[in-house]
Design an enzyme around this catalytic site. Structure first.
Site, short mmCIF file in Angstrom:
data_model
loop_
_atom_site.label_atom_id
_atom_site.label_comp_id
_atom_site.label_asym_id
_atom_site.label_seq_id
_atom_site.Cartn_x
_atom_site.Cartn_y
_atom_site.Cartn_z
N SER A 32 0.81 -1.22 0.00
CA SER A 32 0.00 0.00 0.00
C SER A 32 0.84 1.27 0.00
O SER A 32 0.39 2.31 -0.47
CB SER A 32 -0.94 0.00 1.21
OG SER A 32 -0.20 -0.11 2.43
N ASP A 85 -5.03 7.12 9.69
CA ASP A 85 -4.78 5.76 10.16
C ASP A 85 -3.42 5.62 10.83
O ASP A 85 -3.13 4.61 11.46
CB ASP A 85 -4.92 4.74 9.02
CG ASP A 85 -3.90 4.91 7.91
OD1 ASP A 85 -2.96 5.71 8.05
OD2 ASP A 85 -4.04 4.22 6.87
N HIS A 122 -0.13 5.35 6.79
CA HIS A 122 0.18 5.68 5.40
C HIS A 122 0.47 7.17 5.25
O HIS A 122 -0.24 8.00 5.81
CB HIS A 122 -0.99 5.28 4.50
CG HIS A 122 -1.27 3.83 4.49
ND1 HIS A 122 -2.20 3.24 5.33
CD2 HIS A 122 -0.74 2.81 3.77
CE1 HIS A 122 -2.24 1.94 5.12
NE2 HIS A 122 -1.36 1.65 4.18
#
Length: 238
Positions: free
Chosen positions: A63, A212, A215
């Site tokens: 990701s 979060d 990221h």
């Protein structure tokens, strides 16, 4: 290379926070994208542009490479392409990042991704292992998977650049020592380029992370790319 890893030691405390906020394996599995779907949705435009570019780079990762939570042009691959273009390189950076990928998942899909391209890449930037670390998977297994991927690329005559990760202290000294040496050890063994820590420059700065806590924001990606791009240029010109 070991000195490079040690020099990033200040980042470990913040990585421990990332572990505490990390998604459970079930949650990670839920967000993992189907590889064939990703390629079907993006390959048309990317293949067309790759044919026109002198240099084809594949950014093969999870990701962090895929641009999770960002607009399409704010992720690592498009930002790296823009930075290299600004340096005068006629380049296409193919985004082969898949959210949730472990090293095992990356190994399973590597041949499919490479075979789907219009031609052999001039460079593969390989950055997996973060999800292995978050799940506490055996570093020996992660290393075996990473080594198998490096071997695949070397066997195909494709230059490789590794981007490393670091383990947080709460996983234990033994785990950290074994995990942290995966990338420099493979870089030395197979004579490939190494960028020691992908998150250098953003870890320790909460404002550079999405809510979060895992990221990078678009600004965070800009910082990462700004640090990595010069080494990519060196690899391309070597």
């Amino acid at each position: 290379m070991l000195k490079n890893i040690i020099s990033y030691g200040f980042t470990l405390a913040f990585l421990q926070l990332l572990i505490a906020c990390g998604p459970a394996p079930e949650a990670e599995q839920a967000v993992q994208e189907d590889v064939e779907t990703v390629l079907a949705e993006t390959d048309g435009d990317q293949t067309a542009e790759a044919k026109e570019a002198e240099i084809l780079i594949v950014a093969f990762g999870d990701s962090l490479y895929a641009g999770y939570g960002l607009d399409q042009k704010e992720g690592f691959a498009p930002e790296l392409q823009a930075a290299l273009t600004a340096e005068g390189k006629d380049v296409r950076v193919h985004n082969a990042g898949v959210s949730g990928d472990t090293t095992a998942a990356g190994l399973r899909r590597m041949d499919f991704v490479l075979d789907s391209l219009s031609r052999k890449p001039d460079l593969v930037i390989l950055g997996l292992g973060g999800n292995d670390m978050l799940r506490g998977l055996k570093p020996s297994d992660s290393r075996a998977n990473m080594e198998a991927m490096v071997k695949k690329l070397k066997d195909r005559g494709i230059p490789v650049m590794l981007t490393g990760m670091l383990a947080p202290p709460n996983l234990g000294a033994d785990f950290g020592k074994e995990f942290n040496m995966i990338y420099p050890a493979l870089a030395q063994k197979y004579d490939v380029a190494l960028y020691p820590f992908f998150m250098d420059g953003v870890v320790g700065h909460p404002d550079l992370f999405l809510p979060d806590g895992l990221h990078p924001t678009a600004k965070g990606i800009d910082i990462i790319v700004g640090k990595i791009a010069p080494q990519v240029v060196e690899v391309l010109e070597s």
